[in-house]
Design an enzyme around this catalytic site. Structure first.
Site, mmCIF file in Angstrom:
data_model
loop_
_atom_site.group_PDB
_atom_site.id
_atom_site.type_symbol
_atom_site.label_atom_id
_atom_site.label_comp_id
_atom_site.label_asym_id
_atom_site.label_seq_id
_atom_site.Cartn_x
_atom_site.Cartn_y
_atom_site.Cartn_z
ATOM 1 N N HIS A 228 3.073 4.579 -0.520
ATOM 2 C CA HIS A 228 2.793 6.017 -0.581
ATOM 3 C C HIS A 228 4.093 6.758 -0.867
ATOM 4 C CE1 HIS A 228 4.481 5.950 3.433
ATOM 5 N NE2 HIS A 228 3.542 5.105 3.836
ATOM 6 N N HIS B 179 7.270 5.660 0.941
ATOM 7 C CA HIS B 179 7.938 4.486 0.357
ATOM 8 C C HIS B 179 8.677 4.885 -0.920
ATOM 9 C CE1 HIS B 179 4.458 2.327 2.450
ATOM 10 N NE2 HIS B 179 5.519 1.818 3.018
ATOM 11 N N SER C 228 1.621 7.552 5.949
ATOM 12 C CA SER C 228 1.494 6.215 6.511
ATOM 13 C C SER C 228 0.375 5.501 5.771
ATOM 14 C CB SER C 228 1.130 6.324 8.000
ATOM 15 O OG SER C 228 0.661 5.084 8.473
ATOM 16 N N ASP D 80 9.105 5.296 11.654
ATOM 17 C CA ASP D 80 9.128 4.160 12.586
ATOM 18 C C ASP D 80 10.497 4.144 13.265
ATOM 19 O OD1 ASP D 80 6.497 3.041 11.932
ATOM 20 O OD2 ASP D 80 7.382 2.760 9.964
ATOM 21 N N LYS E 269 12.353 6.832 8.946
ATOM 22 C CA LYS E 269 12.524 7.237 10.350
ATOM 23 C C LYS E 269 11.203 7.511 11.049
ATOM 24 C CE LYS E 269 17.097 9.303 9.866
ATOM 25 N NZ LYS E 269 17.807 10.589 9.831
ATOM 26 N N PHE F 193 0.853 -1.183 0.000
ATOM 27 C CA PHE F 193 0.000 0.000 0.000
ATOM 28 C C PHE F 193 0.900 1.248 0.000
ATOM 29 C CE2 PHE F 193 -3.744 2.627 1.080
ATOM 30 C CZ PHE F 193 -4.605 2.065 0.152
HETATM 31 O O1 PAF Z 1 7.760 -0.817 8.383
HETATM 32 C C1 PAF Z 1 7.163 -1.773 7.852
HETATM 33 O O2 PAF Z 1 6.466 -1.632 6.845
HETATM 34 C C2 PAF Z 1 7.276 -3.157 8.471
HETATM 35 O O3 PAF Z 1 7.290 -3.103 9.858
HETATM 36 C C3 PAF Z 1 8.479 -3.970 7.933
HETATM 37 C C4 PAF Z 1 9.801 -3.320 8.284
HETATM 38 C C5 PAF Z 1 8.360 -4.112 6.428
HETATM 39 C C6 PAF Z 1 8.460 -5.369 8.561
HETATM 40 O O4 PAF Z 1 7.286 -6.057 8.278
#
Ligand code: PAF
Length: 282
Positions: free
Chosen positions: A34, A37, A185, A150, A148, A32
């Site tokens: 965005h 990514h 997100s 996360d 970052k 999914f």
């Molecule tokens: O950040 C994420 O999308 C997930 O936690 C990851 C690092 C791909 C692990 O499943």
């Protein structure tokens, strides 16, 4: 662009690339995609070599009452974004291949996993560390790129790589934000129009914290109070935590010496939103 589903197929592709002298860069995601990514993929593209995007909604990082079944998915759209970002391989394994019957081995990064989101999501980081190590073994990357937003996840992955002598570079990339500052997100898609409008209280409160810090406030409780006041003005926002922590150990700081990391987790409707920022003198 190739789509690889099997673990053995991915390992074979990586061995082949390596034998041709190519470096392998992995961007692990749960799909999914965005703009956040996309930024990770752009950085991956510029580091050269074989760019692998993994898409896997990892069941072991979701608690029993969490959103595994409703987690947003759109594989076709992800493929189109990946293609335009210059991805070479999308690695999209099936849950049964990642966790075959009888799977018994988990990675526990003690300490760092038991703070912040680890307290509200028991077992979450055990699932993350386990799947990330498995993805590293499946893709065998020279570099892996994470956002970052996360921050705690990134710290845990770095610690795991250090403790287990993993031979790869972990790259952390700054959070990409919407026009009003909300961190990108996949879970933002859960927000209704009203909830989305309330969600901007999160970046607003972060700006307020930065302002307080730049005025010279160093007592964490005073900064947290300001942040809390802004979030509490929104009727739909429910605070999970607001914390000022050491940026490496993630332990609570009552007084900020040089710098600190501010962390927030706020539930708005079905979406649990997290964000963080560095508080440091410019
Ligand atoms: O950040 C994420 O999308 C997930 O936690 C990851 C690092 C791909 C692990 O499943």
């Amino acid at each position: 662009m190739k789509i690889v589903k099997s673990v053995s197929g991915m390992q074979e592709a990586s061995r082949q690339a390596r034998s041709e002298g190519k470096k392998i860069v992995l961007v692990p995601t749960m799909g999914f995609l965005h703009q956040g990514h996309k930024r990770l993929l752009d950085i991956g593209r510029h580091s050269g070599g074989l760019l692998v995007l993994s898409i896997f909604v990892n069941p072991t990082q979701f608690g029993p009452k969490e959103d595994l079944s409703s987690y947003p998915r759109d594989f076709d759209r992800d493929c189109a974004i990946a293609k335009s970002a210059g991805v070479d391989i999308i690695f999209a394994p099936e849950p049964e291949d990642v966790y075959p019957k009888g799977f018994d081995t988990f990675i526990e990064v003690a300490g760092l996993s038991n703070r912040l989101c680890g307290l509200s999501r028991p077992g979450h980081f055990r699932g993350v560390a386990t799947v990330v190590l498995k993805l590293f073994n499946m893709v065998m990357p020279d570099k892996a790129i994470f956002g970052k937003k996360d921050y705690q996840q990134l710290a845990i992955i770095r610690k795991m790589a250090k403790d287990l002598d993993l031979s790869l570079e972990i790259i952390g990339v700054d959070t990409v934000r919407e026009a009003d500052g909300l961190a990108m997100s996949s879970r933002n898609s859960y927000l209704s129009t009203e909830e989305r409008s309330e969600a901007k209280c999160i970046p607003e409160s972060i700006e307020e914290a930065k302002k307080e810090f730049s005025k010279g406030v160093r007592q964490s409780s005073l900064i947290i109070e300001k942040v809390k006041k802004i979030i509490e003005k929104q009727p739909l926002a429910v605070i999970d935590y607001i914390k000022v922590c050491d940026k490496d150990s993630l332990e609570d700081l009552s007084i900020i010496e040089d710098s600190a990391q501010l962390f927030l987790a706020v539930k708005i409707g079905k979406a649990r939103l997290i964000d963080n920022c560095l508080l440091a003198a410019e």
